[in-house]
Every structure is written in C-alpha cells, then in structure tokens.
Design a protein around this motif. Structure first.
Motif, PDB file in Angstrom:
ATOM      1  N   VAL A  22      11.277  43.008  59.138  1.00 41.08           N
ATOM      2  CA  VAL A  22      10.617  43.369  60.321  1.00 41.08           C
ATOM      3  C   VAL A  22      10.813  44.975  60.736  1.00 41.08           C
ATOM      4  N   TRP A  23      11.994  45.612  60.418  1.00 43.81           N
ATOM      5  CA  TRP A  23      12.158  46.957  60.557  1.00 43.81           C
ATOM      6  C   TRP A  23      11.564  47.842  59.615  1.00 43.81           C
ATOM      7  N   TRP A  24      11.266  47.474  58.630  1.00 42.88           N
ATOM      8  CA  TRP A  24      10.435  48.203  57.580  1.00 42.88           C
ATOM      9  C   TRP A  24       9.125  48.281  57.990  1.00 42.88           C
ATOM     10  N   ASP A  25       8.673  47.163  58.829  1.00 47.97           N
ATOM     11  CA  ASP A  25       7.279  47.161  59.383  1.00 47.97           C
ATOM     12  C   ASP A  25       7.126  48.285  60.321  1.00 47.97           C
ATOM     13  N   LYS A  26       8.383  48.083  61.299  1.00 41.94           N
ATOM     14  CA  LYS A  26       8.179  49.056  62.547  1.00 41.94           C
ATOM     15  C   LYS A  26       8.350  50.661  62.173  1.00 41.94           C
ATOM     16  N   THR A  27       8.949  50.781  60.981  1.00 42.81           N
ATOM     17  CA  THR A  27       9.040  52.079  60.557  1.00 42.81           C
ATOM     18  C   THR A  27       7.939  52.642  59.477  1.00 42.81           C
ATOM     19  N   LEU A  28       7.121  51.888  59.324  1.00 41.27           N
ATOM     20  CA  LEU A  28       6.061  52.128  58.430  1.00 41.27           C
ATOM     21  C   LEU A  28       6.472  52.698  57.236  1.00 41.27           C
ATOM     22  N   LYS A  29       7.256  51.729  56.655  1.00 44.05           N
ATOM     23  CA  LYS A  29       7.678  52.044  55.133  1.00 44.05           C
ATOM     24  C   LYS A  29       6.591  51.437  54.127  1.00 44.05           C
ATOM     25  N   SER A  30       6.528  52.126  53.140  1.00 40.27           N
ATOM     26  CA  SER A  30       5.630  51.992  51.936  1.00 40.27           C
ATOM     27  C   SER A  30       6.429  51.117  50.854  1.00 40.27           C
ATOM     28  N   ASP A  31       5.676  50.415  50.208  1.00 39.42           N
ATOM     29  CA  ASP A  31       6.047  49.282  49.140  1.00 39.42           C
ATOM     30  C   ASP A  31       7.194  50.178  48.111  1.00 39.42           C
ATOM     31  N   ARG A  32       6.785  51.419  47.887  1.00 41.10           N
ATOM     32  CA  ARG A  32       7.847  52.184  47.088  1.00 41.10           C
ATOM     33  C   ARG A  32       8.905  52.513  47.796  1.00 41.10           C
ATOM     34  N   GLU A  33       8.823  52.804  49.028  1.00 40.51           N
ATOM     35  CA  GLU A  33      10.206  52.900  49.722  1.00 40.51           C
ATOM     36  C   GLU A  33      10.952  51.821  49.941  1.00 40.51           C
ATOM     37  N   ARG A  34      10.303  50.724  50.208  1.00 40.53           N
ATOM     38  CA  ARG A  34      11.031  49.630  50.308  1.00 40.53           C
ATOM     39  C   ARG A  34      11.819  49.092  48.978  1.00 40.53           C
ATOM     40  N   THR A  88       9.679  57.819  70.053  1.00 42.80           N
ATOM     41  CA  THR A  88       8.780  58.278  70.734  1.00 42.80           C
ATOM     42  C   THR A  88       7.459  58.501  69.591  1.00 42.80           C
ATOM     43  N   ILE A  89       7.803  59.078  68.360  1.00 45.86           N
ATOM     44  CA  ILE A  89       6.808  59.344  67.373  1.00 45.86           C
ATOM     45  C   ILE A  89       6.094  57.848  67.077  1.00 45.86           C
ATOM     46  N   TYR A  90       6.908  56.810  66.989  1.00 47.91           N
ATOM     47  CA  TYR A  90       6.451  55.530  66.204  1.00 47.91           C
ATOM     48  C   TYR A  90       5.286  54.947  67.472  1.00 47.91           C
ATOM     49  N   LYS A  91       5.861  55.250  68.616  1.00 49.04           N
ATOM     50  CA  LYS A  91       4.951  54.546  69.484  1.00 49.04           C
ATOM     51  C   LYS A  91       3.678  55.305  69.737  1.00 49.04           C
ATOM     52  N   LEU A  92       3.859  56.677  69.694  1.00 48.03           N
ATOM     53  CA  LEU A  92       2.419  57.586  69.714  1.00 48.03           C
ATOM     54  C   LEU A  92       1.501  57.284  68.536  1.00 48.03           C
ATOM     55  N   LEU A  93       2.313  56.738  67.460  1.00 44.17           N
ATOM     56  CA  LEU A  93       1.569  56.548  66.028  1.00 44.17           C
ATOM     57  C   LEU A  93       0.841  55.393  66.290  1.00 44.17           C
ATOM     58  N   ALA A  94       1.454  54.234  67.074  1.00 43.37           N
ATOM     59  CA  ALA A  94       0.996  53.156  67.399  1.00 43.37           C
ATOM     60  C   ALA A  94      -0.268  53.176  68.394  1.00 43.37           C
ATOM     61  N   GLU A  95      -0.048  54.077  69.243  1.00 42.46           N
ATOM     62  CA  GLU A  95      -1.263  54.127  70.362  1.00 42.46           C
ATOM     63  C   GLU A  95      -2.382  54.818  69.459  1.00 42.46           C
ATOM     64  N   ARG A 114      13.975  67.272  56.180  1.00 37.73           N
ATOM     65  CA  ARG A 114      13.139  66.727  55.321  1.00 37.73           C
ATOM     66  C   ARG A 114      11.997  66.148  55.856  1.00 37.73           C
ATOM     67  N   LYS A 115      11.040  65.769  55.351  1.00 36.13           N
ATOM     68  CA  LYS A 115       9.786  65.196  55.665  1.00 36.13           C
ATOM     69  C   LYS A 115       9.723  63.796  56.569  1.00 36.13           C
ATOM     70  N   PHE A 116       9.089  63.900  57.403  1.00 31.53           N
ATOM     71  CA  PHE A 116       8.733  62.614  58.133  1.00 31.53           C
ATOM     72  C   PHE A 116       7.567  61.767  57.519  1.00 31.53           C
ATOM     73  N   THR A 117       7.861  60.666  56.987  1.00 30.51           N
ATOM     74  CA  THR A 117       6.677  60.139  56.256  1.00 30.51           C
ATOM     75  C   THR A 117       6.261  58.918  56.948  1.00 30.51           C
ATOM     76  N   ILE A 118       5.096  58.295  56.821  1.00 34.90           N
ATOM     77  CA  ILE A 118       4.630  57.026  57.257  1.00 34.90           C
ATOM     78  C   ILE A 118       3.677  56.619  56.309  1.00 34.90           C
ATOM     79  N   TYR A 119       4.251  55.325  55.466  1.00 34.87           N
ATOM     80  CA  TYR A 119       3.645  54.837  54.392  1.00 34.87           C
ATOM     81  C   TYR A 119       3.701  55.836  53.217  1.00 34.87           C
ATOM     82  N   GLY A 120       4.779  56.470  53.053  1.00 38.04           N
ATOM     83  CA  GLY A 120       5.270  57.280  52.094  1.00 38.04           C
ATOM     84  C   GLY A 120       4.455  58.546  52.099  1.00 38.04           C
ATOM     85  N   MET A 121       3.530  58.886  53.032  1.00 40.52           N
ATOM     86  CA  MET A 121       2.761  60.055  52.974  1.00 40.52           C
ATOM     87  C   MET A 121       3.274  60.908  54.306  1.00 40.52           C
ATOM     88  N   ASP A 122       3.025  62.212  53.966  1.00 40.51           N
ATOM     89  CA  ASP A 122       3.345  63.445  55.266  1.00 40.51           C
ATOM     90  C   ASP A 122       2.319  62.893  56.269  1.00 40.51           C
TER      91      ASP A 122
END
Length: 414
Positions: free
Chosen positions: A212-224, A259-266, A328-336
């Motif tokens: 559930v928290w992997w999904d909330k933090t937008l982790k890619s399969d590689r990161e998981r 705040t970042i994740y809420k803005l990304l969802a919006e 360090r980079k802030f990534t979503i689904y493994g991308m900048d």
C-alpha cells in the motif's frame, strides 16, 4: 491600626451607598442591606476556608509550612490574590514531583531538597539549578518514551486484534508519570511476546501494508525489488524487524513529503480530465449542446489550463527544496519528476501534431488522388444561377483530364 481605620471608613462608605430609600415612606431599607451584607460576608469567609483547606492539603504532601490567612479582620483583595498565587505555586510543585516520581536521589540531592533551613549561597543555588535541569530532562525523556510506547502498543493491539476491554484498562494511564511508563512497558512486553509467537502472520500483514505504501509513494517495480527480503520465506525475528524498518521508512518518507504527493495526485487527476475533454471535443456529436454542456466543458478547459501550470510549478519548487536538503533525486516511478513532467508534455505535443497531420492528409488533395466531380444538370434553375455569377466566375468544360468525366463541369474563381 491605620489599616483597620481605613477598612472601617471604607465599610461606612459602602453602607452609605447601598442604603436605598423606600419609594413610598422615604425610609431606608436597612433590612435588605443587612441581609446582602451578611451574604457577602459569608461568601468571603467560605472562600477563606476553602483556600486554607487547599493549603493544608498541599503543605502536608509537600512538607511546606502553611501561611496564615485570617477571617477577622477580612483580608483585602490584594491579600487574597497573593495567597492564591502561593497556592498555585504549591500546586505546580506537586504536579512536577508527581510527573517525575523519582526515588533514586543522591545523598547531596536529598539534603538539598529536604533540608528545612539552608543558606542560599551561590553554590547551593547552582546545585539546585542543576537538579532542576536534570529533573526537567528526565521528565522530557519520559514524555517521549511514553509517546513512543503508546504508538507501538496501538499498532500491536491492532495486529493482535486485542479486544476493547483490554484496551480500555489502559485508558486511565494518560498522564506522563512513572506509573504510566511502567504499566505501558509491561503491556508492550506482553504484546511483543505474542507477536513473536505469530511471526509469519505479522510478516504477511506488514507486507500488505508495504505494498500500500509503495503505491502511495509511487515506487517503480525496480525500486520495489530492491527490498529482497519481501519474498523471503525464512520467518524469523530478524525478517520481521527488517519489514518493520521498511514500512517505517516508507511512512516517514511519505509524511515528510505529503504535500508533494498530494500535488502529484491532483495534477494526475487534472491531466486525465484534460485528456477526456479533448477527446470529447473530437467526437462527431459534440455540437449536440444539451443543457449548455459545451459551455460547461469550455469553462472547465480554461480552468484546467490555468491551474495545471501553477500546480506543476509548485511541485518543481518543492522537489528542488527536497533535493537541496537531502542531496538526492526525488523520483516517481523511478524517474526524475521534472523529466517525467516534460516527457508527458512532449508526448502530448507529438500526438497532437500527428493528429493534425493526419487530418491535413485526409482533407487535402494530393497529386495522385482522384478528383470526383458530381454531374450537374443544366436545369433552368441552374442556368439562372450561372447567369447571376457569370460576372465573377468562369464556366468552362474540362475535357481530357484523367479521372474526370468529359460532361462534368467545375467553377474557377479568378
């Protein structure tokens, strides 16, 4: 003596002001005044008794010497206020000692705290200040420890599905005291033992939460897949601890950047809505304007085109702040994040150009395409029409053109 005389004069003034004259007999209503005065006097005496009882209780618990407060003569308002401040001080001292509940005092500390008469030298004052600071630090450490234990205990109760009756037994331990610490610690130890007896069930539950928290933090399969213990079937205390650490890290990362994740969802929701509106705009029956739907969609498109860039700008600023602080980079689904946003816009522009190019090719006439011109019979109505436009158009027969009937006609406007 002067104080008593002043009080007597003040009382006489009050009596004079409070005497009322009867509206009929024009005589003082002294009985009403006396009754009111007795009531006030009794209230003041009751207040003094209450204050003295509070002082007696506090002084017994703290070993302090009581202060005198007489009811004859009555104390002034200033004296009552001073006495109340004295009681507040005693109550604060009691609360402080209750919070600590310390019994392991050194010999020097015991002498300093329990000696009735002690000279207030600079050394003594310094020692008292050190004891105070030490007690305050212990009190703060205890407060933090109790908060941490409560949080762990609530999580264990939920995992172990502890009944409400057991939980309610600990509702009375809400103060930050040594007793609260001991009771929570004992319950936490009991739940930890039960947890160790059900390690596999606990690991499986935590794994579900991790997903559930992997999904909330937008982790890619590689990161998981980096958390290799996720697929381990060796159920031990260490495996459970590693899963708890992974879950805690995910929660901490999300909460720090909520705040970042809420803005990304919006932004994602707004992007999907924008694409849906564009798709609607290309539908064949889009001009069936029922209930002003076209106008509503147009307003929504304008609102999205105005809000979307602002949201993206806010995301970029927060991401930049995160990267500056954590290096360090802030990534979503493994991308900048910046690259991902730019790629989506670039892909959208490419798709739009592709659609426009397809429309041009479909609507235009290429050199190899056949021109089909319908036959137009020269009826009287057509002849009159041609006569009207003869001054601006040239009518001629096209013959010998490939793919065009020799009897067909076309109009060319100079």
């Amino acid at each position: 003596m002067l104080s008593l005389r002043w009080r007597g004069n003040a009382l006489a003034t009050v009596m004079t002001n409070m005497i009322e004259l009867s509206p009929k007999k024009k005589k003082p209503i002294r009985n009403t005044f006396r009754g009111d005065l007795r009531e006030r006097l009794q209230k003041r005496k009751d207040q003094i008794v209450e204050l003295l009882l509070q002082q007696e209780t506090l002084c017994e618990e703290l070993g302090e010497t009581p202060r005198p407060l007489t009811d004859d003569p009555l104390p002034s308002e200033e004296e009552l206020h001073e006495f109340s401040c004295h009681l507040d001080h005693l109550q604060a001292l009691k609360n402080f000692l209750q919070a600590l509940e310390l019994t392991n005092l050194s010999k020097d500390q015991d002498i300093l705290l329990n000696t009735r008469e002690i000279p207030l030298t600079k050394k003594i004052i310094t020692s008292l200040q050190e004891i105070h600071n030490e007690f305050m630090n212990q009190c703060e450490e205890m407060r933090q420890s109790i908060d941490r234990m409560r949080e762990k205990l609530y999580a264990l109760w939920n995992r172990l599905e502890v009944d409400a009756e057991t939980r309610n037994r600990f509702s009375k331990y809400y103060d930050y005291t040594q007793t609260t610490y001991i009771r929570l610690y004992e319950e936490l130890e009991r739940c930890e033992n039960l947890k160790r007896q059900n390690i596999r069930r606990f690991v499986d539950q935590i794994r579900e939460e991790i997903v559930v928290w992997w999904d909330k933090t937008l982790k890619s399969d590689r990161e998981r897949s980096r958390f290799t213990n996720f697929t381990s079937d060796c159920y031990t205390d260490d495996l459970l601890a590693l899963h708890e650490m992974e879950l805690e890290d995910l929660k901490k990362h999300y909460n720090e950047n909520e705040t970042i994740y809420k803005l990304l969802a919006e932004r994602t929701e707004m992007w999907q809505r924008m694409e849906a509106l564009e798709k609607k705009a290309n539908e064949p029956g889009r001009y069936n304007n029922r209930g002003g739907q076209l106008l509503k969609e147009e307003k929504e498109r304008k609102s999205i085109s105005s809000k979307l860039p602002k949201i993206e700008e806010s995301i970029k600023k927060l991401v930049q702040k995160y990267e500056d602080e954590h290096h360090r980079k802030f990534t979503i689904y493994g991308m900048d994040v910046n690259d991902l946003l730019e790629n989506e816009w670039e892909q959208k522009r490419a798709e739009k150009e592709k659609v426009q190019s397809a429309r041009k090719n479909q609507g235009g006439v290429t050199p190899n395409s056949k021109t089909i011109v319908p036959r137009t019979p020269l009826s009287a109505r057509n002849a009159s029409t041609l006569k009207k436009i003869g001054s601006t158009s040239v009518f001629r027969r096209v013959s010998g053109s490939k793919g065009v009937d020799s009897d067909s006609v076309i109009f060319h406007t100079p």
